[in-house]
Design an enzyme around this catalytic site. Structure first.
Site, PDB file in Angstrom:
ATOM      1  N   ARG A  53      92.545 -40.307 -38.449  1.00 45.21           N
ATOM      2  CA  ARG A  53      92.144 -40.594 -37.076  1.00 45.21           C
ATOM      3  C   ARG A  53      91.764 -42.065 -36.955  1.00 45.21           C
ATOM      4  NH1 ARG A  53      92.513 -38.516 -31.936  1.00 45.21           N
ATOM      5  NH2 ARG A  53      90.500 -38.298 -30.895  1.00 45.21           N
ATOM      6  N   THR A  89     101.192 -37.037 -27.857  1.00 50.21           N
ATOM      7  CA  THR A  89     100.985 -36.627 -29.232  1.00 50.21           C
ATOM      8  C   THR A  89     102.245 -35.922 -29.677  1.00 50.21           C
ATOM      9  OG1 THR A  89      98.698 -36.325 -28.631  1.00 50.21           O
ATOM     10  CG2 THR A  89      99.407 -35.175 -30.613  1.00 50.21           C
ATOM     11  N   ASN A 110      97.569 -41.112 -28.199  1.00 54.29           N
ATOM     12  CA  ASN A 110      96.813 -40.568 -27.075  1.00 54.29           C
ATOM     13  C   ASN A 110      97.733 -40.441 -25.860  1.00 54.29           C
ATOM     14  OD1 ASN A 110      94.635 -39.301 -25.911  1.00 54.29           O
ATOM     15  ND2 ASN A 110      93.801 -41.158 -25.040  1.00 54.29           N
ATOM     16  N   ASP A 112      89.080 -40.851 -26.061  1.00 56.17           N
ATOM     17  CA  ASP A 112      88.597 -39.532 -26.513  1.00 56.17           C
ATOM     18  C   ASP A 112      87.093 -39.537 -26.803  1.00 56.17           C
ATOM     19  OD1 ASP A 112      90.944 -38.221 -26.214  1.00 56.17           O
ATOM     20  OD2 ASP A 112      91.507 -38.209 -28.323  1.00 56.17           O
ATOM     21  N   SER A 139      91.241 -32.984 -30.370  1.00 56.05           N
ATOM     22  CA  SER A 139      91.601 -31.568 -30.229  1.00 56.05           C
ATOM     23  C   SER A 139      92.793 -31.202 -31.108  1.00 56.05           C
ATOM     24  CB  SER A 139      91.960 -31.258 -28.782  1.00 56.05           C
ATOM     25  OG  SER A 139      90.874 -31.534 -27.950  1.00 56.05           O
ATOM     26  N   GLY A 145      99.143 -32.113 -26.495  1.00 54.92           N
ATOM     27  CA  GLY A 145      98.685 -31.569 -25.214  1.00 54.92           C
ATOM     28  C   GLY A 145      97.209 -31.778 -24.944  1.00 54.92           C
ATOM     29  N   GLY A 146      96.563 -32.709 -25.657  1.00 59.62           N
ATOM     30  CA  GLY A 146      95.155 -32.988 -25.384  1.00 59.62           C
ATOM     31  C   GLY A 146      94.306 -31.739 -25.512  1.00 59.62           C
TER      32      GLY A 146
END
Ligand code: DON
Length: 580
Positions: A115, A392, A412, A434, A464, A484-485
């Site tokens: 990340r 993503t 993102n 985020d 997520s 898809g967040g």
């Protein structure tokens, strides 16, 4: 706790005002999905190994590595670098993500956290405007939103530790370098999304220059996209390893591009970036083991919490897609997403009670609050305290010896912040949206957060992304995940339920229309494909039903006694299964 609860209720009451998707970034989500007839959908079979990814050339790169004797990690790393070239909207080296690995060779399940981190100069108030309120333009569209990219560190770490050892990094990178240097033919899907994004990218000098025709006009379907600068950056990584990206000329170009655009990421931030090997979140569901991504992703925790709640209901006795079955899933999601907002954040900064949240006892207490006939209002999902008691992309890989890789990574928004670092050819992310800009504020996906997810130097924003592997008796049976967040976790949940509870063909499970509830806003998002009568039943139970549901794409693989079955998600054009 009492003070917390009072503020909580105020947040629920005022949330509707705060909730705003940016139209441009989520433009692709407006394209609606008409599900195929689930009775006729069939997965793609392979005997020895398989890669299911969002773009055909990159899936093929991974399958070629498997064919040459590589393991699933070799293939996943090759596909990851290739997608950075052939799927620039989300495949990346300028972003970050997560990889969950089931290694038969090493007899372990691990998670690689790559990340993005916040630059050292990040302050808690970085995304507030002069009025002290969240400024979404800063967190989504400015260079301040750029996190220190983790993908190169993550993919190279995965290869070094879990690759077969049969391939050097340079061999793994060769296909990506060739695709960047020699170019590839632009598909209709890519041309469409590029034209959506040119306006956003035009704010930065170099972005459209790299992803447009030489005369500056938009790329069209059938054009050849050559990315010479990106080929140079990938070659530096091939020659020097991650140092070729995090130090020296490439790092200097990245930092200069961010600085010139008004951001704060420095060469020191790049040099100090580290990917982390973590223990996955583990749990069980009806005799299967669920292995998924731990913090700083909320994905595995929220997925497990939802499954634990649902385990107490006889889901398979209810018809697939029935109001009774969907209602329970919605109620489970609502409770798990509420805990996400309350407690979860980067484990280096917050002490989140994951060990409590993911227990069967905690789930039993949450389950007790579910009324099978009525929706619980979001504001009432407060009772249990664990302390007191587009863009993503996801791909899945399985090899002949049963190693499995589930990888989700992202910039993102589609094409991130739309900034290509001059000379490096690297598209940069806007991942730091985020973070929660202020307690009670929401990100672009409407996810609310509090102290646990405020910005801070070196901190990873809560995610997520939920790369997941389901095991039975220690062997993979399903590899799944999605973009898809906020909808990622609910999408993965429904694929898992459809395969494990409803014994559906993996392609039908992936194609089936999905519902989504994320606690706030207090509404059920539904995809097209549900009969009107079903939606009326959900409304009668007290749910606020809203169409459409934003894009997800759960490229999955089922491992069965009859072989491997790949399910490229039919929602988005271009997804492909490549096997051998
Ligand atoms: O990490 C996260 O949760 C988000 N940044 C993922 C964004 C995403 O999935 C966008 N794709 N549609």
């Amino acid at each position: 706790m009492a003070v917390f609860a009072i503020r909580w209720r105020r947040v629920v009451a005022t949330f509707v005002l705060a909730f705003a998707f940016t139209a441009t970034a989520l433009a692709q989500e407006r394209r609606s999905y008409a599900p195929p007839d689930l009775a006729t959908v069939r997965a793609i079979a392979a005997e020895h190994g398989m890669v299911v990814a969002q773009e055909r050339l990159a899936a093929q790169v991974g399958a070629d590595i498997l064919r040459q004797g590589g393991n699933a990690v070799d293939a996943a790393v090759a596909t990851g670098f290739a997608l950075a070239v052939t799927y620039p909207r989300a495949g990346n080296i300028g972003g970050g993500g997560f990889m969950v690995i089931h290694s038969t060779e090493r007899k372990e399940d691990v998670a690689i956290d790559y990340r993005e981190t916040a630059p050292a100069a990040t302050t808690r108030d970085i995304f507030l405007g002069p009025d002290g309120k969240p400024d979404t333009d800063k967190s989504r569209n400015s260079a301040l939103s750029i996190g220190v990219p983790g993908t190169v560190a993550g993919l190279t770490l995965a290869l070094a530790k879990y690759g077969s050892g049969r391939f050097t990094l340079a061999q793994i990178l060769k296909p990506a370098i060739e695709l960047a240097r020699d170019g590839f033919v632009v598909t209709d899907d890519m041309a469409d999304t590029l034209s959506d994004m040119y306006r956003r990218m035009a704010r930065w000098q170099n972005a459209t220059g790299t992803l447009s025709r030489t005369d500056g006009t938009p790329l069209q379907e059938g054009d050849r996209l050559i990315q010479a600068d990106l080929a140079g950056t990938l070659s530096a990584i091939a020659e020097q390893g991650p140092r070729g990206f995090y130090e020296g000329p490439v790092a200097e170009r990245l930092a200069a591009a961010v600085r010139d655009a008004g951001g704060i990421m420095t060469v020191d931030d790049l040099k100090s970036y580290e990917a982390v090997i973590r223990s996955p979140v583990r749990g069980s569901y009806r005799g299967y083991d669920i292995v998924s991504m731990p913090l700083p992703s909320s994905g595995g925790t929220v997925l497990l919490q939802s499954l634990n709640i649902l385990e107490g209901f006889a889901i398979s006795d209810m018809k697939h897609g029935s109001a009774d079955s969907l209602h329970l899933m919605i109620e489970a999601m609502k409770r798990a997403y509420a805990d996400r907002a309350r407690y979860l954040g980067d484990p280096a900064f917050v002490n989140a009670p994951v060990n409590v949240l993911t227990t069967k006892e905690y789930a039993a207490r949450q389950r007790a609050g579910i009324d099978p006939a009525r929706a619980t209002p979001a504001g009432d999902v407060l009772a249990v305290s664990p302390r007191e008691g587009s863009n993503t992309t996801h791909y899945s890989v399985v090899d002949a010896t049963g190693n499995a890789v589930s990888n989700t990574y992202t910039l993102n928004f589609p094409y991130g912040v739309g900034l290509v670092a001059a000379g490096a050819g690297v598209l940069l992310n806007n991942e730091l949206d985020d973070f929660t800009a202020a307690p009670g504020a929401s990100n672009a996906f409407g996810l609310v957060g509090f102290e646990a997810n405020l910005p801070g130097p070196g901190k990873r924003p809560l995610s997520s992304m939920s790369p997941t592997i389901v095991l039975k008796d220690g062997k993979p049976v399903l590899v799944t995940g999605s973009p898809g967040g906020s909808r990622i976790i609910s999408a993965v949940l429904q694929v898992v339920i459809d395969v494990l509870d409803y014994k559906m063909d993996v392609a039908a499970a992936v194609a089936a229309p999905r519902v989504h509830h994320q606690w706030l806003p207090d509404e059920v998002r539904v995809e097209r494909g549900f009969p009107d009568a079903l939606l009326a039943e959900l409304k009668a139970k007290g749910h606020k039903v809203v169409e459409p549901l934003g894009q997800t794409s759960a490229n999955s693989i089922a491992v069965t006694p009859g072989g491997l079955f790949g399910a490229p998600d039919p929602r988005t054009r271009g997804a492909a299964a490549a096997g051998h």
